[in-house]
Design a protein around this motif. Structure first.
Motif, PDB file in Angstrom:
ATOM      1  N   ALA A   1       0.545  -0.851  -0.647  1.00  0.00           N
ATOM      2  CA  ALA A   1      -0.134   0.121  -0.138  1.00  0.00           C
ATOM      3  C   ALA A   1       0.759   1.350  -0.630  1.00  0.00           C
ATOM      4  O   ALA A   1       1.893   1.758   0.831  1.00  0.00           O
ATOM      5  CB  ALA A   1      -0.824  -0.251   0.949  1.00  0.00           C
ATOM      6  N   VAL A   2       1.000   2.667  -1.038  1.00  0.00           N
ATOM      7  CA  VAL A   2       1.358   3.546  -1.213  1.00  0.00           C
ATOM      8  C   VAL A   2       0.911   4.514  -0.458  1.00  0.00           C
ATOM      9  O   VAL A   2      -0.128   4.472  -0.860  1.00  0.00           O
ATOM     10  CB  VAL A   2       1.861   3.327  -2.185  1.00  0.00           C
ATOM     11  CG1 VAL A   2       2.833   4.903  -2.842  1.00  0.00           C
ATOM     12  CG2 VAL A   2       2.665   2.310  -3.154  1.00  0.00           C
ATOM     13  N   GLN A   3       1.090   5.224   0.478  1.00  0.00           N
ATOM     14  CA  GLN A   3       0.134   5.704   1.474  1.00  0.00           C
ATOM     15  C   GLN A   3       0.260   8.313   0.739  1.00  0.00           C
ATOM     16  O   GLN A   3       1.887   7.756   0.455  1.00  0.00           O
ATOM     17  CB  GLN A   3      -0.044   6.256   2.708  1.00  0.00           C
ATOM     18  CG  GLN A   3      -0.439   4.541   2.979  1.00  0.00           C
ATOM     19  CD  GLN A   3      -0.270   4.700   4.523  1.00  0.00           C
ATOM     20  OE1 GLN A   3       0.767   3.580   4.624  1.00  0.00           O
ATOM     21  NE2 GLN A   3      -0.303   5.625   5.444  1.00  0.00           N
ATOM     22  N   ALA A   4      -0.155   8.399   0.828  1.00  0.00           N
ATOM     23  CA  ALA A   4       0.012  10.259   0.128  1.00  0.00           C
ATOM     24  C   ALA A   4       0.247  10.780   1.121  1.00  0.00           C
ATOM     25  O   ALA A   4       1.188  11.524   1.116  1.00  0.00           O
ATOM     26  CB  ALA A   4      -1.868  10.553  -0.020  1.00  0.00           C
ATOM     27  N   GLY A   5      -0.196  10.861   2.765  1.00  0.00           N
ATOM     28  CA  GLY A   5       0.318  10.870   3.433  1.00  0.00           C
ATOM     29  C   GLY A   5       1.469  10.753   4.549  1.00  0.00           C
ATOM     30  O   GLY A   5       2.254   9.610   3.846  1.00  0.00           O
ATOM     31  N   GLY A   6       2.013  10.377   5.947  1.00  0.00           N
ATOM     32  CA  GLY A   6       3.065   9.285   6.166  1.00  0.00           C
ATOM     33  C   GLY A   6       2.711   8.348   6.070  1.00  0.00           C
ATOM     34  O   GLY A   6       1.775   8.073   6.432  1.00  0.00           O
ATOM     35  N   VAL A   7       3.548   7.781   6.324  1.00  0.00           N
ATOM     36  CA  VAL A   7       2.633   6.289   7.025  1.00  0.00           C
ATOM     37  C   VAL A   7       2.570   5.431   8.005  1.00  0.00           C
ATOM     38  O   VAL A   7       1.851   4.331   8.487  1.00  0.00           O
ATOM     39  CB  VAL A   7       4.599   5.187   6.686  1.00  0.00           C
ATOM     40  CG1 VAL A   7       5.125   5.225   7.863  1.00  0.00           C
ATOM     41  CG2 VAL A   7       4.202   3.750   6.292  1.00  0.00           C
ATOM     42  N   ASP A   8       2.483   6.648   9.152  1.00  0.00           N
ATOM     43  CA  ASP A   8       1.583   6.407   9.847  1.00  0.00           C
ATOM     44  C   ASP A   8       0.442   7.174  10.140  1.00  0.00           C
ATOM     45  O   ASP A   8      -0.480   7.113  10.621  1.00  0.00           O
ATOM     46  CB  ASP A   8       2.660   6.758  11.325  1.00  0.00           C
ATOM     47  CG  ASP A   8       3.433   8.276  11.277  1.00  0.00           C
ATOM     48  OD1 ASP A   8       3.141   9.043  10.327  1.00  0.00           O
ATOM     49  OD2 ASP A   8       3.565   9.063  12.147  1.00  0.00           O
TER      50      ASP A   8
END
Length: 369
Positions: free
Chosen positions: A172-179
């Protein structure tokens, strides 16, 4: 959650300075790469950056301070995340090939998945039941065939693809921080992906995504994959942005056809009309990837020559000086600058990926407020 991979490829100072360089003001992935090519290390690039900024007309420029970078690294460790630098052994090879590859990735989960072949599945957030079923079948079959399924952790097609591929491998590639989980409704799914799959982001820890971050995420989704499959997408959608990025990156683009009366099928049908491979089942995807491999040149191609930053920075400054929060037509901007249209278009793409401008419907461009 399994233990995180550590990446001792570079001395500690260089790793800190690589993070400082990408977090410095007005430095995006393309600029970072040019600076590294010209100066040989992040430490020397940081030393040169104030002088480059001054030559571009930016006064009192300051690079990202050491404490800011150390705070981000500490936040990553607190979240059980690993920081992967471009050129680290754990950095995904396919992503490293693109011109604007993220210099830094934060990772939660199984880093080994990044070394396996990937296929991206993307589509509508408000997907139809038929589209969701298609996404499930494709993701499960591709996972069974040995492919890791990559998507953007959005609701709809993305979430369905992640869920169906979880047992075999999903990224999963996230647009915000990985957290930072967005949308919040996918928090449970995100937790399962961190435990059994992999979540990655180029953004700082704790960053809440804004509109401009999603196109940047999309180029990572396509950059990781050998092929991008659009299951359902409206005529103007993030999924089509991902497909366009994939084409520019030399990836195979495929689409599932839909009923012409359904607006959720308009984007996929449009791609097929433009030459994308029509997908009926996973075998079509696997066949297309096999054809792409067979057609690939056996000898590695040289990277295109990089333009020195001193040539690029003044053009970027001219463009940014002309733009404000009120959108203006791109063709008007080109006329005002009296520069070749191709040159301006090229720099607009670079500025958009760096988050310094945004494109609006109707061919308009502006600077983020």
């Amino acid at each position: 959650m399994r233990p995180q991979a550590q990446n001792p490829s570079f001395p500690d100072r260089e790793r800190v300075d690589r993070l400082r360089l990408i977090r410095s003001r007005r430095v995006g992935p393309a600029t970072w790469r040019r600076l590294m090519a010209e100066h040989g290390s992040a430490t020397r690039a940081l030393e040169a950056l104030p002088g480059i900024a001054s030559a571009a007309g930016i006064d009192r420029y300051e690079v990202c301070p050491v404490p800011v970078a150390l705070k981000e690294m500490a936040a990553g460790r607190a979240q059980g995340a690993a920081m992967i630098c471009l050129d680290d052994p754990a950095y995904p090879a396919a992503l490293a090939e693109i011109a604007d590859a993220p210099p830094i990735l934060w990772l939660q989960g199984d880093a080994a998945l990044l070394a396996r072949p990937m296929v991206a599945l993307v589509g509508a957030r408000n997907a139809s039941s038929l589209g969701l079923r298609m996404a499930r079948k494709l993701a499960a079959a591709l996972g069974e065939a040995g492919y890791v399924v990559v998507s953007g952790l959005a609701r709809g097609i993305d979430a369905e693809a992640h869920e169906a591929a979880l047992d075999r491998g999903t990224v999963a590639v996230q647009a915000g921080g990985v957290d930072v989980i967005y949308p919040l409704e996918n928090a449970a799914l995100a937790g399962r992906i961190a435990a059994a799959g992999c979540r990655i982001s180029e953004q700082p820890m704790g960053l809440v995504p804004q509109a401009r971050h999603f196109p940047q995420r999309n180029r990572i989704v396509s950059g990781l994959a050998q092929a991008v499959v659009v299951v359902e997408a409206a005529a103007r959608s993030g999924s089509l942005i991902t497909a366009r990025e994939a084409l520019e990156q030399g990836r195979e683009v495929l689409a599932v056809p839909g009923h012409p009366f359904d607006p959720r099928a308009a984007g996929g049908n449009q791609l097929i009309r433009e030459g994308a491979t029509l997908v009926r089942h996973a075998a079509d995807v696997i066949e297309a990837i096999g054809t792409l491999r067979a057609a690939a040149p056996s000898d590695p191609q040289p990277d295109p020559p990089r333009r020195p930053l001193c040539d690029v920075a003044p053009v970027h400054s001219l463009i940014l000086d002309r733009l404000g929060p009120v959108p203006v037509p791109e063709d008007q901007l080109i006329r005002d600058l009296s520069l070749p249209a191709g040159r301006v278009a090229q720099e607009l793409v670079a500025l958009e990926l760096e988050g310094r401008i945004q494109r609006d419907p109707g061919g308009l461009v502006s600077r983020p407020a």
